[in-house]
Design an enzyme around this catalytic site. Structure first.
Site, PDB file in Angstrom:
ATOM      1  N   CYS A  20       0.795  -1.226   0.000  1.00  0.00           N
ATOM      2  CA  CYS A  20       0.000   0.000   0.000  1.00  0.00           C
ATOM      3  C   CYS A  20       0.823   1.270   0.000  1.00  0.00           C
ATOM      4  CB  CYS A  20      -0.929   0.020   1.213  1.00  0.00           C
ATOM      5  SG  CYS A  20      -0.068   0.209   2.780  1.00  0.00           S
ATOM      6  N   GLU A 242       3.352  10.987   8.901  1.00  0.00           N
ATOM      7  CA  GLU A 242       2.495  12.028   8.320  1.00  0.00           C
ATOM      8  C   GLU A 242       3.154  12.585   7.070  1.00  0.00           C
ATOM      9  OE1 GLU A 242      -1.016  12.412  10.408  1.00  0.00           O
ATOM     10  OE2 GLU A 242      -0.411  13.315   8.532  1.00  0.00           O
ATOM     11  N   PHE A 316      -4.675   3.204  18.403  1.00  0.00           N
ATOM     12  CA  PHE A 316      -3.974   4.169  17.549  1.00  0.00           C
ATOM     13  C   PHE A 316      -3.124   3.404  16.546  1.00  0.00           C
ATOM     14  CE2 PHE A 316      -2.196   8.624  17.468  1.00  0.00           C
ATOM     15  CZ  PHE A 316      -1.319   8.406  16.423  1.00  0.00           C
ATOM     16  N   GLU A 764      -9.614 -11.070 -13.031  1.00  0.00           N
ATOM     17  CA  GLU A 764     -10.197 -11.931 -14.057  1.00  0.00           C
ATOM     18  C   GLU A 764     -10.291 -11.188 -15.379  1.00  0.00           C
ATOM     19  OE1 GLU A 764     -13.865 -13.800 -12.938  1.00  0.00           O
ATOM     20  OE2 GLU A 764     -14.330 -14.374 -14.983  1.00  0.00           O
ATOM     21  N   ARG A 842     -26.350 -14.121 -12.422  1.00  0.00           N
ATOM     22  CA  ARG A 842     -26.158 -14.956 -11.226  1.00  0.00           C
ATOM     23  C   ARG A 842     -26.958 -14.399 -10.052  1.00  0.00           C
ATOM     24  NH1 ARG A 842     -23.223 -19.099  -8.837  1.00  0.00           N
ATOM     25  NH2 ARG A 842     -21.999 -19.629 -10.680  1.00  0.00           N
ATOM     26  N   PHE A 876     -19.796 -13.366  -7.389  1.00  0.00           N
ATOM     27  CA  PHE A 876     -20.222 -12.992  -8.741  1.00  0.00           C
ATOM     28  C   PHE A 876     -21.708 -12.644  -8.831  1.00  0.00           C
ATOM     29  CE2 PHE A 876     -20.452 -13.858 -13.406  1.00  0.00           C
ATOM     30  CZ  PHE A 876     -19.274 -13.270 -13.816  1.00  0.00           C
ATOM     31  N   GLU A1215     -16.284 -19.699  -3.620  1.00  0.00           N
ATOM     32  CA  GLU A1215     -17.271 -18.643  -3.438  1.00  0.00           C
ATOM     33  C   GLU A1215     -18.381 -18.936  -2.425  1.00  0.00           C
ATOM     34  OE1 GLU A1215     -17.717 -18.764  -7.744  1.00  0.00           O
ATOM     35  OE2 GLU A1215     -17.799 -16.599  -7.707  1.00  0.00           O
TER      36      GLU A1215
END
Ligand SMILES: Cc1cc2nc3c(=O)[nH]c(=O)nc-3n(C[C@H](O)[C@H](O)[C@H](O)COP(=O)(O)OP(=O)(O)OC[C@H]3O[C@@H](n4cnc5c(N)ncnc54)[C@H](O)[C@@H]3O)c2cc1C
Ligand code: FES
Ligand code: FES
Length: 1283
Positions: A20, A242, A316, A764, A842, A876, A1215
């Site tokens: 990230c 920061e 924190f 995908e 779906r 999906f 899924e």
């Protein structure tokens, strides 16, 4: 340069990952060790490599995951245990988690469970659901882990296990902790002696000059003040948590940086008569340690403020941030949502400011304006005094996620009474999150002076706070009603806490406490089988050890090519516009920049898309929120800097369609509109005793795979050939779309996928956009090109789960039996069709979830908006369709006053019934899952316990829910290629891709059983289009079914070919037969297709090959005042057929379930009315963390449920479990119902998904919410819209 960039790019140590770049995921965690001269000891801390400036590491030792162990050498126990306890799936988070725990163990070799939980506050995992990691690492604590021999499986015949009715239940561990290497702290690497220098007394200012920044590290306070006079605009940096964010994401540049980290006066701690004085550079971890020690020694009445600061520190950020972030950094940032400033203000903390020759002591005051303090440019903060005692003091923080999250509203409150009374003498109420700065509720405080602490004061306080703590309805951050209500609710908590202390008698409705519970989740599995057969065994993920040591190679870990370039995308900032001009002159003149690539550079077709070609690779004329142009430079930093210098001018167009409601207004739909219908709806409604109508909105979801999208394209120099290394679930689709854009046949393009750091549907189809652009650039420049999207870019351009809006009309009998349903779904597809039609289909196929409804009609509109295109995501469309189904089911129960579980059970399908699309349900196991789930969860006792609890508690309520799922599995295409080498080793390739789900492991298990050889002889290197061509994406849960069948068939063909050699040499072994065999290779392709020919026009055909079933029961507790909730218990019973690998399957169940918990209770994408995405990283977008898993979690795989339609009687698993998290959503709703009863409210009410603290609080209507009514819709422009 950050430490992470240095490790990965300069040293080639790629074990440490980039997830990230903002300190929010922990993938980059390393251990930093520093000698502390005043303590004469070395301290070890986990830190985020992505934020640590390299210059700040003078005299520090850095230990990375590679430094503690390796597969070929010796594994460290921390690496071994996470792998063997099945705590690593895609493995992208694993090195960071390993290093967080390693740093903890270096300081404390026998931690408590609480220490482990604290160590992981800054780590995220999107795959595992966290339970196996905690369970594996629990073995380092003194408490032994749970016995993992949990529930059991009776193996079916095809497992060739003798079935004995009495001994069918055999204990089978998922792993054996006795096999773990012991931890021996004496064997750890030592701190380099040459770094044991007195860092606090070195004499001179150190300087490092980079390309754009001068870093100065003064050695004394005098030097610092001198430098501050010389460079008044210089930026001070301590932890860089920061400033690092400002430079990376806000495009701010500070040419001179002063780093006061080593100045003694800024690091000292003094105990004085008034309190404790902390140097401004003291880290938050040190602050916590010192306060904890003081709390242990001093009388309680002196330490209320300290306790309040500790409470704030507990929530924190994560530990990696607290280990480096300074107390001064928090104060001086003057953020309106600082967690410490409100506490410091209410406590009357004193600051000492210094400039050359001057010193100033003052109380901490609200900032001048947004992030602006009263400091003059020459001044620095020297220290802060945190005073002893305030008679009654408390601090509160409310955030969307409990752990590692920024506040919505935060507060510090203090009251002192006149001697011997409860008359208010002094009151201080401070709030963060209610204005551009931290604010004091001065009017309320002065109005309450001289009043008795009691009900009258409370009422006065609330009406006064409601007046004083106002927010404009368009205020940044949104949640206006909620934030206003929180100011009252938090005061009420404070009021109750003080009341409780004043009177020892019991007060009905204690102030809710949110002490963390130590997690002790358990998993149950089934087993019992003979040794040599690996199918059905809890075999460890084959890459788990490599993932734990950082040796597993992900796409961006591929070493840099010598002449490689880095690509950066520039996306449109307007939702609907035409491009008037693109000016790249400035960008192209910047250091390292080579060129820009535009639509006109695409040699083939600019039109792309996975099914219909309705989007552009690079925008040509009219744009929505899409990619316009890209910049290529020698490094990532240069490319990203140049990208910010590209100027695009737009002519804005109308209408701008962002939300589903906008699309309905403008009738902006993709075609066709799908309908599924069965029975006679009119007759059904006529027959019904009752009819109700309702609606629900369900938000989208970001995939948040820990590894963002990445492609490396390498032109091969002849015949237009190109090789691409891609993190994609869809090698074939990437190949064909790249070839289309390059204008070459697909045979010239090879796509190679080693592994992904998670996919979940997000890679995908949307991954092809990046791969295509990178390939076009590589083609243009005839040089290798790489791009790994930053997290914010990935979240911006790649889309996510479709938001859905559903309207329904239900007809039902007095008993609760539903006889008619009309439902209309609208999905927000974004600016292109992508897979949206199939997703809507779906959703319609799951519109009745697990319930039999005679008369039913579902209609689905795919809304075309100007947002980036939404796409596949685990489930999906199923999780959207089924959640809306459970919403009307809940409404039916509520309107009849019947228990929801009774109504659900009554309506549940039974064997032989037909679905709305006329598919007959055979081998249905719903009822068994349901009954077992009720039993395992002790549903009846739990329900009784909850009723008692709710009677006794006014401000916390518990809720319970049991929810079933039926998930259809359909087949696409797959293939496998097996090579047997003459030494007996087998190289297996199949069409599926490994994204953490353990597909390769399962395929090796299948091949091992089929060939009858040990799994150690079988190897899978990668997926590539030149080995197994024309396969479908690894998606829709069916990859084990499909590729397993292909592998099985390929191996059977090989076995058949070996047969003559076996017959010739019956006493020989595998190696003998294969060394004499003439035919070593077989390619076997298997072709099954979507929906097996279902026709929407005639409602005929068979959409699914089979169904997976499951049931979950969850219990939660909500805090009615703040809307927080905690997950107390979940039991899951799921039918996976005969599991191929119970450890991997349980991993999928838990991981899917936790993703569902995120979807339904936590994760919220926030867009401005113009379509600007605010939530672009883990700082703003919260996925579940370690602390979000249910305290008690039980997963059981249903016994004796072989599936005759898939490989070795198994079932798909990816899924189906996700939807089971809806049990948490409806448990929350159940708890809200109990809260609403206290206010005299009953009957159906609308609760949209996700059930965030804001929605929960607003639904728990009470006297506080009444004081903060929402503004009239239409009278203001909201900060964020529901898309
Ligand atoms: C992932 C993440 C999570 C976070 N979570 C939280 C949270 O939960 N709650 C919260 O309140 N904040 C949070 N923050 C914000 C941040 O971590 C804190 O504000 C932290 O205390 C800043 O300290 P630092 O040393 O890293 O500051 P730096 O980035 O080094 O500096 C911050 C500012 O303070 C100034 N400064 C520093 N020292 C001095 C001094 N002695 N004199 C004058 N000016 C000085 C700097 O010039 C700069 O403007 C989070 C940040 C991240 C990245
Ligand atoms: S990459 Fe550093 S915390 Fe995410
Ligand atoms: S295993 Fe943790 S993110 Fe994939």
């Amino acid at each position: 340069m950050t430490l992470l960039t240095y490790l990965r790019r300069k040293l080639g140590l790629t074990g440490t990952k980039l997830g990230c770049a903002e300190g929010g995921c922990g993938a980059c965690t390393v251990m930093l060790s520093k000698y502390q001269p005043h303590l004469s000891k070395v301290l070890h801390h986990s830190v985020n490599g992505c934020l640590a400036p390299l210059c700040s590491l003078h005299h520090c030792a850095v230990t990375t995951v590679e430094g503690i162990g390796s597969v070929a050498g010796k594994l460290h126990p921390v690496q071994e245990r996470i792998a063997k306890s099945h705590g690593s799936q895609c493995g992208f988070c694993t090195p960071g988690i390993v290093m967080s725990l390693y740093a903890l163990l270096r300081n404390n070799p026998t931690p408590r469970m609480a220490d482990i939980e604290e160590a992981f506050q800054g780590n995220l995992c999107r795959c595992t659901g966290y339970r196996p990691i905690l369970e594996g690492y629990k073995t380092f604590t003194k408490v032994r882990p749970h016995n993992h021999t949990l529930s059991i499986l009776r193996m079916s015949k095809d497992h060739r296990l003798p079935l004995s009715s009495s001994t069918s239940v055999l204990p089978a561990p998922l792993y054996n902790p006795a096999d773990f290497l012991p931890l021996d702290p004496t064997q750890e690497i030592i701190f380099p002696p040459e770094l044991m220098v007195d860092t606090l007394t070195h004499q001179h200012t150190r300087g490092f000059r980079g390309e754009r920044v001068l870093w100065l590290q003064p050695a004394s306070l005098d030097q610092l003040l001198e430098l501050k006079t010389q460079y008044p605009n210089a930026k001070m940096v301590v932890g860089n948590t920061e400033v690092g964010i400002e430079m990376k994401f806000k495009n701010l540049l500070y040419p001179v940086i002063l780093a006061p980290g080593y100045i003694p006066e800024l690091n000292t701690i003094q105990h004085t008569d008034e309190g404790i004085v902390f140097g401004a550079s003291c880290s938050l971890t040190l602050l916590g340690d010192v306060l904890k020690a003081a709390v242990g020694k001093l009388p309680l009445y002196q330490t209320e403020v300290f306790n309040a600061v500790l409470e704030q520190l507990r929530w924190f950020a994560g530990l990696q941030i607290r280990n480096v972030a300074a107390i001064g950094g928090n104060i001086m940032t003057a953020s309106p949502i600082s967690d410490l400033n409100p506490v410091f203000m209410a406590a009357g903390c004193k600051l000492t400011l210094m400039s050359k020759g001057k010193s100033l002591l003052l109380s901490l005051q609200p900032g001048l304006s947004y992030r602006k303090t009263i400091l003059t440019p020459e001044e620095v903060l020297l220290c802060v005094l945190i005073p002893y005692t305030k008679k009654h003091f408390a601090a509160y923080k409310q955030s969307p996620r409990r752990e590692d999250d920024i506040s919505i509203v935060t507060s510090g409150m203090s009251v002192t009474f006149a001697e011997g009374s409860t008359v208010v003498k002094h009151l201080a109420l401070s709030y963060g999150g209610m204005a551009a700065t931290t604010v004091m509720a001065k009017n309320t405080a002065s109005r309450l002076l001289g009043k008795q602490w009691g009900e009258e004061l409370l009422q006065d306080a609330c009406s006064s706070l409601a007046e004083e703590m106002t927010l404009h309805p368009s205020a940044p951050g949104g949640m206006v009603t909620y934030r206003r209500t929180l100011t009252l609710s938090l005061f009420y908590k404070f009021y109750l806490t003080v009341q409780q202390k004043l009177a020892s008698e019991r007060i009905w409705g204690n102030a809710p406490e949110w002490k963390p519970k130590h997690l002790c989740p358990t998993a149950r599995l089934q087993n019992g089988q003979k040794e040599e057969d690996v199918v059905g065994r809890p075999m460890m993920h084959l890459s788990a050890l490599k993932q734990a040591t950082g040796e597993a190679v992900y796409c961006d870990d591929i070493p840099l090519y010598e002449n490689e370039l880095y690509l950066c995308l520039i996306t449109s900032t307007k939702a609907h516009a035409t491009i008037q001009s693109i000016d790249t002159a400035e960008a192209e003149s910047m250091p390292g920049v080579v060129t820009c690539v535009f639509a006109k550079d695409i040699p083939g077709s600019n039109m792309t898309g996975p099914i219909v070609y309705d989007e552009t690779v690079l925008a040509d004329d009219t744009v929505s929120l899409c990619v316009c142009v890209c910049v290529l430079a020698d490094t990532q930093a240069h490319a990203q800097r140049a990208a910010k210098a590209v100027r695009i001018t737009y002519q804005e167009l109308q209408p701008v369609i962002i939300t589903i409601q906008d699309a309905i207004t403008h009738q902006s739909f993709f075609q066709p509109v799908r309908t599924i219908q069965r029975g006679d709806l009119d007759q059904g409604f006529t027959q019904a005793d009752h009819i109700l109508e309702g609606e629900m909105h369900m938000g989208g979801q970001e995939h948040f795979y820990l590894e963002t999208n990445v492609t490396v394209a390498v032109p091969k120099g002849e015949d237009g050939e190109m090789e691409l290394f891609v993190s994609t679930q869809s090698a074939t689709k990437t190949q064909s779309l790249v070839a289309k854009a390059l204008g070459v046949p697909a045979s010239r393009v090879v796509i190679r996928v080693k592994r992904m750091g998670g996919g979940f549907g997000g890679k995908e189809s949307r991954s092809t956009t990046l791969s295509t652009v990178v390939a076009v650039a590589a083609q243009k420049l005839k040089r290798p090109v790489r791009c790994m999207l930053d997290r914010d870019e990935d979240m911006l351009v790649t889309g996510g789960r479709h938001p859905f809006y559903g309207r329904y009309k239900v007809g039902f009998m007095k008993s609760g039996k539903v006889v008619a349903l009309e439902v209309t779904y609208y999905s927000n597809a974004g600016n292109s069709m992508d897979l949206s039609l199939s997703i809507m289909e779906r959703a319609l196929f799951h519109m009745e979830n697990s319930y039999s409804i005679a008369n039913i009609r579902g209609r689905g509109y795919v809304c075309k908006t100007h947002l980036p295109s939404n796409t596949a995501f685990r489930g999906f469309g199923g999780p959207q369709g089924m959640l809306i189904a459970e919403s009307w089911m809940s409404d039916v129960a509520l309107s009849l006053g019947l228990p929801a579980e009774q109504v659900r059970r009554l309506n549940m399908y039974i064997q032989g019934e037909r679905t709305p699309y006329s598919q007959i349900l055979d081998h249905i196991t719903l009822d068994r899952c349901w009954d077992q789930c009720l039993e395992i969860s002790s549903f009846t006792q739990r329900r009784a316990g909850i009723e008692t609890y709710n009677r006794d508690h006014r401000w916390t309520k518990r809720g319970l829910s049991v929810v079933p799922t039926k998930f259809g599995i359909s087949f696409t295409a797959a293939g496998a290629l097996a090579h047997i080498y003459t030494d007996g080793s087998v190289l297996l390739t199949h069409g599926g891709t490994e994204m953490g789900q353990g597909l390769n492991t399962k395929m090796v298990q299948v091949a091992s059983r089929t060939l009858g050889i040990p799994s150690s002889k079988i190897h899978i290197t990668e997926t590539s289009t030149n080995t197994v061509p024309n396969t479908s994406p690894t998606a829709a849960s069916a990859s084990s079914d499909l590729n397993g069948a292909a592998v099985h068939n390929a191996c059977e063909i090989l076995l058949h070919r070996l047969e003559p050699y076996k017959t010739k040499n019956p006493k020989g072994c595998w190696e003998d037969w294969v060394s004499t065999c003439q035919s070593y290779t077989v390619l076997f392709l298997i072709g099954w297709y979507h929906y097996l020919g279902y026709d929407f026009e005639t409602n005929t055909g068979r959409p699914f090959n089979y169904f997976s079933y499951g049931v979950a029961c969850s219990e939660v507790e909500i805090d009615c005042l703040t809307g927080s909730h905690k997950n107390i218990h979940t039991s899951i019973v799921i039918d996976v057929g005969n599991s191929l690998n119970p450890a991997l399957d349980i991993g999928q169940v838990e991981g899917g379930f936790m993703q569902g918990v995120g979807l339904y209770t936590l994760e919220e994408l926030k867009y401005s009315p113009e379509g600007y995405l605010f939530t672009r990283g883990p700082g703003m977008y919260k996925i579940p963390a370690f602390g979000d898993i249910p305290t008690d979690l039980t997963v059981s795989l249903l016994r004796d449920a072989p599936n005759d339609k898939a490989i070795f009687s198994s079932k798909a698993i990816g899924e189906p479990p996700l939807f089971l998290a809806a049990s948490v959503f409806f448990a929350i709703k159940d708890a809200i119902i109990a809260a609403r009863k206290e206010s005299g409210l009953s009957g159906p009410f609308r609760l949209d998904s996700p059930a965030t603290p804001e929605r929960i609080r607003n639904a728990c209507e009470d006297r506080f919410t009444k004081l903060c009514p929402p503004a009239e819709p239409g009278t203001f422009t909201p900060w964020a819209v529901v898309v």
